[in-house]
Design a protein around this motif. Structure first.
Motif, PDB file in Angstrom:
ATOM      1  N   SER A   1       3.474  -6.099   3.662  1.00 35.56           N
ATOM      2  CA  SER A   1       2.356  -5.313   4.146  1.00 35.56           C
ATOM      3  C   SER A   1       2.134  -5.595   5.620  1.00 35.56           C
ATOM      4  O   SER A   1       2.463  -6.671   6.111  1.00 35.56           O
ATOM      5  CB  SER A   1       1.097  -5.664   3.363  1.00 35.56           C
ATOM      6  OG  SER A   1      -0.028  -5.064   3.987  1.00 35.56           O
TER       7      SER A   1
ATOM      8  N   THR B   1       0.828  -1.206   0.000  1.00 43.78           N
ATOM      9  CA  THR B   1       0.000   0.000   0.000  1.00 43.78           C
ATOM     10  C   THR B   1       0.865   1.259   0.000  1.00 43.78           C
ATOM     11  O   THR B   1       1.644   1.472   0.917  1.00 43.78           O
ATOM     12  CB  THR B   1      -0.888   0.035   1.273  1.00 43.78           C
ATOM     13  OG1 THR B   1      -1.146  -1.299   1.678  1.00 43.78           O
ATOM     14  CG2 THR B   1      -2.165   0.775   1.018  1.00 43.78           C
TER      15      THR B   1
ATOM     16  N   GLY C   1       0.813   1.162  -5.820  1.00 37.29           N
ATOM     17  CA  GLY C   1       1.176   0.207  -4.786  1.00 37.29           C
ATOM     18  C   GLY C   1       1.802  -1.053  -5.380  1.00 37.29           C
ATOM     19  O   GLY C   1       2.057  -1.139  -6.591  1.00 37.29           O
TER      20      GLY C   1
ATOM     21  N   ASP D   1      -5.046  -9.090   4.011  1.00 44.84           N
ATOM     22  CA  ASP D   1      -5.343  -8.671   2.641  1.00 44.84           C
ATOM     23  C   ASP D   1      -5.295  -9.874   1.702  1.00 44.84           C
ATOM     24  O   ASP D   1      -4.404 -10.717   1.793  1.00 44.84           O
ATOM     25  CB  ASP D   1      -4.297  -7.638   2.196  1.00 44.84           C
ATOM     26  CG  ASP D   1      -4.708  -6.937   0.920  1.00 44.84           C
ATOM     27  OD1 ASP D   1      -4.855  -7.633  -0.114  1.00 44.84           O
ATOM     28  OD2 ASP D   1      -4.900  -5.711   0.955  1.00 44.84           O
TER      29      ASP D   1
END
Ligand SMILES: Nc1ncnc2c1ncn2[C@@H]1O[C@H](COP(=O)(O)OP(=O)(O)OP(=O)(O)O)[C@@H](O)[C@H]1O
Ligand SMILES: [Mg+2]
Length: 331
Positions: free
Chosen positions: A292, A265, A271, A297
């Motif tokens: 991340s 992100t 990203g 996610d």
């Protein structure tokens, strides 16, 4: 809540290169830092600092931070209170010593507590950034200590027994200019980083190239430091656009990246997901891992579908990073 502490530690950690070394009265630095740090705590310091300590040249700000982090850890390991034994002594290290130090003269500082101790398993990990067993800990104190002592061409190590306590040792090389004036002791072997690097690296050929993309400048620099220390060549990008530009340029110069580490992100920028797609479009052999803080996610779980070779969930240990890099680079 503790983000200012965290930023402070990270900044010191990532702070560029060389310490500003000056002859320093270590006794005074140790005493003052200890008293300051223990203020209000139920811990009694027992300090043993002989008068005839060999002189060292250190960055007193950085060394003060090392002492502070170690005293703080000792204090936190003794919630019921106890004694903290701090001493400094002159020490000669022989060529056949078990310690990974160049032979010569050192000053050794020991900081011993009567606290909870550290398990054998955790002893391997305590110097890794982000390793913590504390609910409020950042796991950066010892990583900072390690980095600072390393930059002083010294060594930090630990002995510990569960339930009995821990002792941290810091070895600092005696000032080279002092050694030069005391003839016949040593054939003036310079103690330098260059020396150590030559023996511990011994790598041949080009270092592997890694592209790091993260929007957080401090983390970018931190990762750069960690990777450079392992012998990788590193370039940094703040977002996907910059990453693709750097990647393309390296390809054109026939010096392609061996892999990329892409943050998933990037607020206001390309990203990880879009970036890997573009990298694969210009180089079908591109290798990248995605990282991340959001482990839930969907991309993290199905990273291969998006073209990634691996995932890193923040915060991660240096060891995890190394294992993943090895796996991806050797694949
Ligand atoms: N004196 C000690 N006694 C027992 N355990 C220790 C001691 N010093 C360090 N440790 C262990 O090593 C871990 C890492 O220490 P470090 O100082 O790097 O991070 P932290 O103290 O957890 O967090 P931070 O220093 O960032 O606030 C600690 O969480 C603890 O488990
Ligand atoms: Mg700590």
């Amino acid at each position: 809540v503790r983000s200012t502490d965290l930023t402070y530690q990270l900044l010191t950690f990532a702070r560029g290169g060389t310490p500003i070394k000056k002859f320093t009265s270590l006794s005074q630095l140790i005493t003052e830092t200890t008293i300051f740090t223990l203020h209000g705590a139920n811990v009694e310091p027992i300090v043993e600092l002989p008068q005839d300590l060999w002189p060292v040249e250190v960055d007193s700000g950085q060394l003060g931070q090392v002492i502070q982090n170690l005293v703080l850890n000792a204090m936190q390991a003794m919630p019921e209170g106890g004694h903290l034994f701090i001493r400094a002594e002159n020490m000669e290290i022989a060529a056949n010593s078990q310690l990974s130090l160049v032979e010569g003269k050192y000053l050794r500082i020991s900081i011993r507590d009567e606290g909870i101790g550290i398990s054998t398993e955790n002893l391997q990990k305590i110097f890794d950034p982000y390793f913590t067993t504390k609910s409020q800990g950042n796991g950066l104190g010892l990583a900072v200590c390690y980095s600072i002592i390393n930059r002083h061409d010294g060594l930090i190590c630990v002995e510990s027994e569960i339930g009995k306590g821990s002792t941290f040792y810091i070895y600092l090389p005696i000032s080279a200019s002092y050694l030069a004036t005391t003839t016949n002791i040593y054939s003036a072997t310079p103690i330098s980083n260059a020396n150590k690097a030559a023996t511990s690296m011994g790598r041949v050929g080009q270092p592997k190239k890694i592209l790091v993309m993260d929007d957080e400048p401090v983390l970018r620099r931190l990762l750069e430091k960690i990777l450079q220390k392992q012998g990788y060549a590193v370039e940094l990008a703040a977002d996907g656009k910059q990453a693709v530009t750097l990647y393309q340029a390296a390809l054109e110069k026939s010096k392609p990246f061996d892999m990329a580490i892409l943050d998933l992100t990037i607020p206001g920028g390309l990203g990880g997901k879009q970036t890997i797609a573009q990298l694969l479009a210009i180089d079908p052999a591109a290798k990248a891992v995605v990282c991340s803080g959001y482990s839930e996610d969907a991309i993290m779980a199905n990273y291969q579908e998006y073209g990634f070779a691996g995932v890193l969930v923040k915060p991660y240990l240096v060891q995890e990073l190394n294992t993943l890099l090895k796996r991806v680079l050797e694949a």
